[in-house]
Design a protein around this motif. Structure first.
Motif, PDB file in Angstrom:
ATOM      1  N   ARG A 165       0.853  -1.187   0.000  1.00 49.75           N
ATOM      2  CA  ARG A 165       0.000   0.000   0.000  1.00 49.75           C
ATOM      3  C   ARG A 165       0.889   1.238   0.000  1.00 49.75           C
ATOM      4  O   ARG A 165       1.862   1.311   0.752  1.00 49.75           O
ATOM      5  CB  ARG A 165      -0.900   0.028   1.237  1.00 49.75           C
ATOM      6  N   PRO A 166       0.568   2.239  -0.834  1.00 48.51           N
ATOM      7  CA  PRO A 166       1.369   3.469  -0.815  1.00 48.51           C
ATOM      8  C   PRO A 166       1.200   4.224   0.499  1.00 48.51           C
ATOM      9  O   PRO A 166       0.154   4.176   1.122  1.00 48.51           O
ATOM     10  CB  PRO A 166       0.798   4.267  -1.993  1.00 48.51           C
ATOM     11  N   ARG A 167       2.251   4.927   0.917  1.00 46.98           N
ATOM     12  CA  ARG A 167       2.225   5.674   2.174  1.00 46.98           C
ATOM     13  C   ARG A 167       2.506   7.153   1.931  1.00 46.98           C
ATOM     14  O   ARG A 167       3.283   7.495   1.047  1.00 46.98           O
ATOM     15  CB  ARG A 167       3.288   5.112   3.126  1.00 46.98           C
ATOM     16  N   PRO A 168       1.896   8.033   2.711  1.00 49.20           N
ATOM     17  CA  PRO A 168       2.177   9.462   2.556  1.00 49.20           C
ATOM     18  C   PRO A 168       3.649   9.750   2.831  1.00 49.20           C
ATOM     19  O   PRO A 168       4.303   9.064   3.592  1.00 49.20           O
ATOM     20  CB  PRO A 168       1.269  10.104   3.623  1.00 49.20           C
ATOM     21  N   VAL A 169       4.157  10.779   2.191  1.00 51.42           N
ATOM     22  CA  VAL A 169       5.549  11.170   2.393  1.00 51.42           C
ATOM     23  C   VAL A 169       5.595  12.640   2.766  1.00 51.42           C
ATOM     24  O   VAL A 169       4.605  13.358   2.676  1.00 51.42           O
ATOM     25  CB  VAL A 169       6.377  10.930   1.111  1.00 51.42           C
ATOM     26  N   ALA A 170       6.776  13.090   3.181  1.00 50.22           N
ATOM     27  CA  ALA A 170       6.944  14.490   3.553  1.00 50.22           C
ATOM     28  C   ALA A 170       6.607  15.392   2.379  1.00 50.22           C
ATOM     29  O   ALA A 170       6.912  15.092   1.245  1.00 50.22           O
ATOM     30  CB  ALA A 170       8.386  14.723   3.998  1.00 50.22           C
ATOM     31  N   GLY A 171       5.955  16.500   2.660  1.00 52.84           N
ATOM     32  CA  GLY A 171       5.573  17.427   1.608  1.00 52.84           C
ATOM     33  C   GLY A 171       4.082  17.433   1.346  1.00 52.84           C
ATOM     34  O   GLY A 171       3.574  18.262   0.616  1.00 52.84           O
ATOM     35  N   GLY A 172       3.380  16.483   1.933  1.00 53.39           N
ATOM     36  CA  GLY A 172       1.932  16.486   1.838  1.00 53.39           C
ATOM     37  C   GLY A 172       1.342  15.899   0.575  1.00 53.39           C
ATOM     38  O   GLY A 172       0.153  16.051   0.329  1.00 53.39           O
ATOM     39  N   LEU A 173       2.158  15.245  -0.267  1.00 55.27           N
ATOM     40  CA  LEU A 173       1.601  14.644  -1.475  1.00 55.27           C
ATOM     41  C   LEU A 173       0.684  13.481  -1.102  1.00 55.27           C
ATOM     42  O   LEU A 173       0.999  12.707  -0.201  1.00 55.27           O
ATOM     43  CB  LEU A 173       2.720  14.116  -2.382  1.00 55.27           C
ATOM     44  N   PRO A 174      -0.444  13.344  -1.766  1.00 55.79           N
ATOM     45  CA  PRO A 174      -1.301  12.194  -1.501  1.00 55.79           C
ATOM     46  C   PRO A 174      -0.611  10.921  -1.966  1.00 55.79           C
ATOM     47  O   PRO A 174       0.253  10.954  -2.838  1.00 55.79           O
ATOM     48  CB  PRO A 174      -2.559  12.493  -2.342  1.00 55.79           C
ATOM     49  N   PRO A 175      -0.972   9.767  -1.415  1.00 52.94           N
ATOM     50  CA  PRO A 175      -0.306   8.510  -1.771  1.00 52.94           C
ATOM     51  C   PRO A 175      -0.277   8.237  -3.266  1.00 52.94           C
ATOM     52  O   PRO A 175       0.741   7.835  -3.802  1.00 52.94           O
ATOM     53  CB  PRO A 175      -1.126   7.467  -1.023  1.00 52.94           C
ATOM     54  N   ALA A 176      -1.393   8.441  -3.952  1.00 57.76           N
ATOM     55  CA  ALA A 176      -1.449   8.148  -5.388  1.00 57.76           C
ATOM     56  C   ALA A 176      -0.431   8.981  -6.158  1.00 57.76           C
ATOM     57  O   ALA A 176       0.279   8.467  -7.027  1.00 57.76           O
ATOM     58  CB  ALA A 176      -2.855   8.402  -5.928  1.00 57.76           C
ATOM     59  N   ALA A 177      -0.328  10.261  -5.842  1.00 61.48           N
ATOM     60  CA  ALA A 177       0.612  11.136  -6.535  1.00 61.48           C
ATOM     61  C   ALA A 177       2.054  10.702  -6.270  1.00 61.48           C
ATOM     62  O   ALA A 177       2.909  10.780  -7.153  1.00 61.48           O
ATOM     63  CB  ALA A 177       0.405  12.584  -6.104  1.00 61.48           C
ATOM     64  N   TRP A 178       2.315  10.246  -5.056  1.00 63.46           N
ATOM     65  CA  TRP A 178       3.667   9.791  -4.725  1.00 63.46           C
ATOM     66  C   TRP A 178       4.034   8.551  -5.529  1.00 63.46           C
ATOM     67  O   TRP A 178       5.135   8.449  -6.065  1.00 63.46           O
ATOM     68  CB  TRP A 178       3.748   9.498  -3.229  1.00 63.46           C
ATOM     69  N   VAL A 179       3.106   7.607  -5.633  1.00 64.55           N
ATOM     70  CA  VAL A 179       3.370   6.382  -6.390  1.00 64.55           C
ATOM     71  C   VAL A 179       3.542   6.702  -7.873  1.00 64.55           C
ATOM     72  O   VAL A 179       4.447   6.182  -8.538  1.00 64.55           O
ATOM     73  CB  VAL A 179       2.234   5.359  -6.192  1.00 64.55           C
ATOM     74  N   GLU A 180       2.686   7.571  -8.410  1.00 67.21           N
ATOM     75  CA  GLU A 180       2.814   7.981  -9.806  1.00 67.21           C
ATOM     76  C   GLU A 180       4.207   8.540 -10.087  1.00 67.21           C
ATOM     77  O   GLU A 180       4.866   8.167 -11.061  1.00 67.21           O
ATOM     78  CB  GLU A 180       1.767   9.047 -10.141  1.00 67.21           C
ATOM     79  N   ALA A 181       4.654   9.450  -9.221  1.00 69.22           N
ATOM     80  CA  ALA A 181       5.954  10.087  -9.415  1.00 69.22           C
ATOM     81  C   ALA A 181       7.086   9.075  -9.305  1.00 69.22           C
ATOM     82  O   ALA A 181       8.050   9.112 -10.072  1.00 69.22           O
ATOM     83  CB  ALA A 181       6.138  11.204  -8.385  1.00 69.22           C
ATOM     84  N   ALA A 182       6.965   8.136  -8.359  1.00 70.69           N
ATOM     85  CA  ALA A 182       8.018   7.139  -8.155  1.00 70.69           C
ATOM     86  C   ALA A 182       8.142   6.222  -9.367  1.00 70.69           C
ATOM     87  O   ALA A 182       9.254   5.923  -9.828  1.00 70.69           O
ATOM     88  CB  ALA A 182       7.720   6.326  -6.894  1.00 70.69           C
ATOM     89  N   ILE A 183       7.020   5.766  -9.902  1.00 76.49           N
ATOM     90  CA  ILE A 183       7.063   4.864 -11.055  1.00 76.49           C
ATOM     91  C   ILE A 183       7.542   5.606 -12.295  1.00 76.49           C
ATOM     92  O   ILE A 183       8.337   5.088 -13.087  1.00 76.49           O
ATOM     93  CB  ILE A 183       5.681   4.228 -11.294  1.00 76.49           C
ATOM     94  N   ALA A 184       7.074   6.847 -12.483  1.00 73.09           N
ATOM     95  CA  ALA A 184       7.514   7.638 -13.637  1.00 73.09           C
ATOM     96  C   ALA A 184       9.024   7.860 -13.592  1.00 73.09           C
ATOM     97  O   ALA A 184       9.709   7.778 -14.614  1.00 73.09           O
ATOM     98  CB  ALA A 184       6.782   8.973 -13.665  1.00 73.09           C
ATOM     99  N   ALA A 185       9.559   8.125 -12.409  1.00 75.01           N
ATOM    100  CA  ALA A 185      11.001   8.322 -12.270  1.00 75.01           C
ATOM    101  C   ALA A 185      11.761   7.040 -12.603  1.00 75.01           C
ATOM    102  O   ALA A 185      12.847   7.083 -13.200  1.00 75.01           O
ATOM    103  CB  ALA A 185      11.331   8.774 -10.848  1.00 75.01           C
TER     104      ALA A 185
END
Length: 238
Positions: A165-185
């Motif tokens: 399950r995705p987890r929130p990270v520092a900066g306040g990004l929602p989990p979905a946005a964090w996972v999107e950014a991680a996979i795109a990178a």
């Protein structure tokens, strides 16, 4: 995060599961087809894991405004994408509005991620090697490093797994946005040292060419396609 799991015994139902892709399947090997699909939706990003038990010719067209990346898991022997042989280092690149043809051997499984094209292009534009990345993105099949492909395959496996399950990270990004950014990178990293395979692409089998000519002709009765137009659509010589 939304996820779905589906199993199909019928190619028509399998293709209809994603109608916006306009997919068609022609079974080549004998036997009853069995298939499975896992899909996860994360904001503007979709992850897929699809497997087919039989050898098939898969055709379709990615929806406009999207870009898709896929890897075989594990690398599949005798597979071809846009007429080029798929290797242990192959990364599939599908662009919105373009038709694609995949020769899938029996038991081939694909892991894929589809992004909003404009959002992914914005990420590419931020990179130092933007020219090289965009050159790689202009081809349907790119050969990348073993480490880059393994990282992407692992990321897709992880986020498609029901235990992760995705987890929130520092900066306040929602989990979905964090996972999107991680996979795109991870995709960008894999593309960074990519190169286009050399050699001439192979065309469809004669059976598939006849079937596609028949389908395209019937679909354009009012304005028949010329021989040259058919050859261009089918990526074959006159």
């Amino acid at each position: 995060m939304l996820s779905t799991v589906a199993r199909f015994d019928d190619f028509h139902l399998y293709g209809a599961s994603a109608p916006e892709w306009h997919q068609r399947y022609q079974q080549v090997s004998r036997g009853t087809m069995r298939s499975s699909m896992v899909e996860v939706t994360l904001g503007h990003t979709h992850l897929f894991r699809k497997a087919l038990s039989q050898r098939v010719l898969q055709q379709g067209c990615l929806p406009p405004g999207k870009i898709c990346f896929a890897v075989a898991a594990p690398a599949a022997a005798m597979a071809r994408m846009q007429g080029r042989e798929v290797t242990a280092h192959s990364l599939f690149v599908l662009r919105g509005g373009e038709e694609f043809v995949i020769h899938r051997p029996a038991q081939m499984e694909l892991l894929a991620v589809t992004f909003d094209a404009s959002r992914f292009d914005a990420l590419v534009a931020q990179q130092n090697d933007v020219a090289g990345l965009r050159a790689a993105l202009g081809h349907g099949l790119v050969e990348v490093s073993a480490s880059g492909l393994a990282a992407l395959r692992g990321a897709l496996w992880s986020w498609l797994s029901a235990q992760v399950r995705p987890r929130p990270v520092a900066g306040g990004l929602p989990p979905a946005a964090w996972v999107e950014a991680a996979i795109a990178a991870t995709v960008v990293h894999a593309l960074r040292d990519g190169h286009v395979p050399q050699g001439r692409a192979k065309g469809m089998s004669s059976h598939a060419l006849v079937a596609e000519c028949h389908r395209l002709t019937l679909a354009n009765v009012q304005e028949p396609l010329s021989i040259d137009a058919l050859c261009a659509r089918l990526r074959t010589s006159r």
